[in-house]
Design a protein around this motif. Sequence first.
Motif, PDB file in Angstrom:
ATOM      1  N   ARG A  49     -24.955  32.553 -21.429  1.00  0.00           N
ATOM      2  CA  ARG A  49     -24.400  33.875 -21.633  1.00  0.00           C
ATOM      3  C   ARG A  49     -22.887  33.825 -21.473  1.00  0.00           C
ATOM      4  NH1 ARG A  49     -26.786  39.365 -19.245  1.00  0.00           N
ATOM      5  NH2 ARG A  49     -28.236  38.890 -20.903  1.00  0.00           N
ATOM      6  N   GLU A  76     -35.650  33.304 -26.507  1.00  0.00           N
ATOM      7  CA  GLU A  76     -35.288  34.429 -27.362  1.00  0.00           C
ATOM      8  C   GLU A  76     -35.913  35.724 -26.889  1.00  0.00           C
ATOM      9  OE1 GLU A  76     -35.771  33.539 -31.442  1.00  0.00           O
ATOM     10  OE2 GLU A  76     -34.789  31.591 -31.232  1.00  0.00           O
ATOM     11  N   ASP A  80     -33.857  40.382 -22.634  1.00  0.00           N
ATOM     12  CA  ASP A  80     -32.398  40.375 -22.501  1.00  0.00           C
ATOM     13  C   ASP A  80     -31.880  38.982 -22.179  1.00  0.00           C
ATOM     14  OD1 ASP A  80     -33.413  40.208 -20.013  1.00  0.00           O
ATOM     15  OD2 ASP A  80     -32.088  41.683 -19.107  1.00  0.00           O
ATOM     16  N   GLY A  96     -32.213  36.590 -24.040  1.00  0.00           N
ATOM     17  CA  GLY A  96     -31.778  36.029 -25.309  1.00  0.00           C
ATOM     18  C   GLY A  96     -30.430  36.567 -25.754  1.00  0.00           C
ATOM     19  N   GLU A  97     -29.970  37.606 -25.079  1.00  0.00           N
ATOM     20  CA  GLU A  97     -28.666  38.168 -25.456  1.00  0.00           C
ATOM     21  C   GLU A  97     -27.586  37.325 -24.814  1.00  0.00           C
ATOM     22  OE1 GLU A  97     -29.414  41.886 -23.816  1.00  0.00           O
ATOM     23  OE2 GLU A  97     -30.517  42.633 -25.560  1.00  0.00           O
ATOM     24  N   SER A  98     -26.960  36.485 -25.597  1.00  0.00           N
ATOM     25  CA  SER A  98     -26.074  35.522 -24.973  1.00  0.00           C
ATOM     26  C   SER A  98     -24.601  35.899 -25.070  1.00  0.00           C
ATOM     27  CB  SER A  98     -26.312  34.128 -25.545  1.00  0.00           C
ATOM     28  OG  SER A  98     -26.389  34.202 -26.920  1.00  0.00           O
ATOM     29  N   TYR A 148     -28.383  39.950 -36.089  1.00  0.00           N
ATOM     30  CA  TYR A 148     -28.084  40.046 -34.668  1.00  0.00           C
ATOM     31  C   TYR A 148     -28.598  41.381 -34.172  1.00  0.00           C
ATOM     32  CZ  TYR A 148     -24.401  43.460 -35.577  1.00  0.00           C
ATOM     33  OH  TYR A 148     -23.729  44.583 -35.926  1.00  0.00           O
ATOM     34  N   LYS A 180     -27.447  39.752 -29.297  1.00  0.00           N
ATOM     35  CA  LYS A 180     -28.327  38.610 -29.530  1.00  0.00           C
ATOM     36  C   LYS A 180     -27.780  37.918 -30.772  1.00  0.00           C
ATOM     37  CE  LYS A 180     -33.216  37.690 -29.289  1.00  0.00           C
ATOM     38  NZ  LYS A 180     -34.502  38.382 -29.077  1.00  0.00           N
TER      39      LYS A 180
END
Lengths: 655, 584
Positions: free
Chosen positions: B26, B307, B310, B312-314, B333, B347
């Motif tokens: 992240r 994935e 949250d 997966g939200e990098s 995205y 994401k």
Amino acid sequence: MALISSLLALRRDARILKLPPYLSALLIIVGVAWLLVLPLNEYSRNTYVSENALLPGQVHTYFTGSEHNVFRAYRQEVAALPDLSIEERNNKLADLFRESDLKVAKQKYTYQVADTNISNENVYAVLQGPRADATEAIVLIAAWKNMADEVNYSGVALVLALARYFKRWSLWSKDIIFLIPGDSTSGPQAWVDAYHDGHDPRTIESLAIKSGALQGAVAVDYPAGPWGHRYDKLHIVYDGVNGQLPNLDLFNTAVSIASGQMGIGCTLQRMWKHSDTYEERLQTMLRGMLAQGLGHATGPHSSFIPYHVDAITLVTVGDGWHDEMSLGRTVESLFRSLNNLLEHLHQSFFFYLLLQANRFVSIGTYLPSAMLIAANFSIMAIALWVQSGRPAPPPNPTATKLVKKPLKKLKFDGRHYVEVPDEPKNEKEPSDSDKKEDPTENTTDTTPPVTAVSNNGSTALVPTASLQVTERALLLPLLFTLSTHFLGLLPLYAFNLTPAAELRPIFIVTANILTLLPLLTAWLLRFSFAPTPQQTTLIQSFSLLLLGMFLSALATLNFSLSFMVGVLCAPLSFVRERKGMVASGVWYAVLVLLNPVMVCQVACWVAGVGVEEVLLKASEGWAVWGLWTQVVVWGVWFPAWFAGSVVVALGFFPE
Amino acid sequence: MLSFLPVLLLNAFLACVCASSDYHERLLLRPLPQSTLLASFNFRSNESSTAIEQQNFRYFPRSFAQILEHAHTKELHLRFSVGRWDAESWGQRPWYGAREGGTGVELWAWIEAQNEEEAFSRWLTLVNSLSGLFCASLNFIDATKTVRPVMSFDPEGDHTNSSNLHLLHGNLPHEVVCTENLTPFLKLLPCKGKAGISSLLDGHKLFDASFQTMAVDVRPVCDSNDGGCSLQMEQSVDMVLDIARSKRPRDNPIPRALPIGEIECDTSKPYDAEDTCYPLDKKVEPAWKLTELFGRPLKGACPLTEEMGDEGESLCINTPPEREIQVNTTGQYSEARTALDTLRCYKLPVGADFDLVLPEQKMTTGLVRAQPQLFAARSVNGHGQERGSVQAVIRNPSKDAVEFVYLESLPWFMKPYLHTLRAHVDSLTENPVKETYYRPAVDRQRGTHLELRMIIPAASTLILTYDFEKAILRYTEYPPDANRGFDAPPAVIRILSPYLSTDKKGIYLRTTPLLLPLPTPDFSMPYNVIILTSTVMALGFGNIFNLLVRRFVGMDEVSALGAGGIKGILAAKLGRLKALLGKA
């Protein structure tokens, strides 16, 4: 062996004591002449940058274009400040720094000098080097008022503009501190003292923000008003307090950048015109020596040098075609060079005499000059010591008084005279029983007592007086010399700690006392202690011995001061207790003219400055900068002068 | 209104600690005052301990795990830092200072060993191996630079057998961190800087930052439910970019003066004219985009990241909700807003470049930054070659008394006088020092270790001073740049209460290092002396040698020997020939 014994024989030769005065005089002449040849090409060198890291003038400078517009605006801002109070002025300056995203702090300080308060406030900003770790810092200074007490409008504006400009660069490896002291001498002193925690926190505020070890400082003095002034040359001021000098590399870098990269001529020691002739080189050198010898602060940079922070001041002089931006670019390039430094400036010389902007004399070449002069006192001291050990001169052979002749028989064993054992030991015994008596002795009644000395079977007659061991009465000379050195503390105290209004009266009183005190002391000495000629000689010997020692030690620290005191004390090597009133009077007059107060008076008159001003500055130096020129004057020069004068004054009161 | 909620964010970050093998990354962007931007990169990989036992490495770098195993290191923290965090302008440190190191390189580790000697020999193994792995001079951490802190550090991981663990701490304040350290750092990542947020890490920009710190943290993590343990490696990079400076193109990095037309002048000034311009602070948030700031595009998501949810939200950006953000990508995205819309997370698309574009904007809500609990500054006082003093000024701006531990590890040539240690708080008469741990230095053997537990009352300043003496080194002990001075490592301050961090990381801050000028000999003098003595020796030796080996003969003997040289040889040959001929 033969050489040693002939030397030992020479030791007692009367002629040997004739030599030292000539030798001393020769040393003084050579010492002064040595100084005079220094400006020649053969004895001086071209300057060179010794520290490879500095690379002066190797970078392009970018302080141009719209920076000029910003500079003009800042100059207008600064021009509005002199009417404000110190507080308001510094708040405004702090705001200007803050707009450039710098950390700002202020420092109040108060010094008490001659019962008046010098109080003002410094404001400074720290640009934290983007990749630096707060271990090193360099300082850019623009004092609010310069040494001539003019408001440094353009200098302060330039520092503000450069602060804004420097902030954009990412290459700074050191923090940069922008300092605007309230005045040119005490403000920087208060700041640098507090930076090293050497201040008195009761009167001088501690610094709120600090950075790392200071690596160098550059001050700009450009008092042009809001409409600017184009200047001709940069005057580089480099003298520190107590005659300490910054590393020659810093000076060379500044000269190399200003003249090589920017095309601005550099000048030093107020030599506005310098066509590199012998006279001008000599004059530059002598001016430099005078500034070094007096040891006063010559600009905002001076206070930094005692803390081993190399510093110079760039002063704009004359009317020419260089503008503020070329000064700004010079400072930029200088800071880029300092930024390159990996180590503290240490490569080049710390002891030098400059002849012009790119010619100097190094310590190895000039030091013998002051050392020779100091040596002359030591030689005279030794000569007087030897002389004091000699018996009183034999009575005049033509005297009619009959002298009873004691006769001793001595044998020289190669080293010492030993009395021949078979001879009667008693000196007082009449020698008429002696068979070896010289036949001539009986014929002349006027000859001094003689002793027959036999060595290896041969015999000689020697005046008895020259065989006697003379004892030295040391107590009185020692006490006298020591007390004169302590006597120096009185004027030292009086001149440094009296209120400004009383400085002038004190000066006059001291001048009068100093003229009469040796006479009074001589009279007292004569009638209370009745010093023998030997004791008088010893007084002079001790005093010269200390003088020689002090001056040779001082020559390694402050060459110029040692040289000046040495030259002014030179007659002390040659004064003696004279028999006649006239001779004593002449010598005494010479010495009175050379006493510290008189010299100060004459020097002020020649230089065209008021004595009070000088005394006040000296007092400020004592209280603020930690000046020790006074200590040398009253602790080294005055005692030597006093002892010499008393010896001369004894001639007025014959036994 | 709070536009920035770091606590919430950090907690959300480490909410899921799973025992299985996984990998997360992240990047958190947070605009700071004075047109700067904090970019916090975090890469976290887990590997179950069973997999590691089987030498089965998926996310955890094999080279690193083998070093740890070889050196019996159970937990390790390694820091590379440049610059300093400007707490006054930027506020609270990222990760509360727990992922930050002192300037240079800092390393501390818990090593399993039976006794101290064994622990130290394993520590040496560890630093030497890491030195090779990270291209840093970590091997210079020897006994003189190692301390064993007692209060300042607690293990972050779950250790089952903690009695045999030894904590060792080393510091290299003068180590210059640069690209050669970044490359091995990136190589440890599963995506190796080719994809994911690590594709933004460019040496030019990273090391041009106003502050940057790279951290490697390895700790064992155990699940309390099923007892399964895993080894977790967290790599983080925190950097503060000066937006104006980073936006400059690489081929033209010089901050030239802008054309006058591009500078906004304050026309209200009476002197404002064509040639006079008071620069006006626009007071707007500057425009920037990721590609511009980092000098390279963000090459989509790392395909190895989970994935789900949250995690997966990098890519997250922490700005006031009113800040306009445009996304520029060809891939797919998704955007999620949390924490009162102050945190926007994206994401990233896989295999497509992703860019955030923020236009110049006049903001109505200011950036709110959390105030740090303590401010600390440390400096050397005094001057001269013999002694000096250190002054640390620690300021507590809050309304609560703060308890903290102050750790100082000094090189042996800086000898503190403990009796001169004074901790002084203006508003307090009692001594703020509650507990002292002191292990004095031994010349050339070990450095000083000083730990103080202190309490600083609310809204007050603590001034800690002590004097020290400078040792005189042997001339071979000086580094090549002897006149620069010697670095003393930064002091580490750990805040104990009242702020308790929710995890085991703790709250830290560090001071800047010190530069200590030591008495330095004139190194050209030995050189001169050597030259001079060599000359004298050569002259003396030459003469004596000459006298010893030369054969002295009388003048009358010379003719008997005959002429030397070629003539002599020829004459001898001729004589012999004549004799032969005569015989014949």
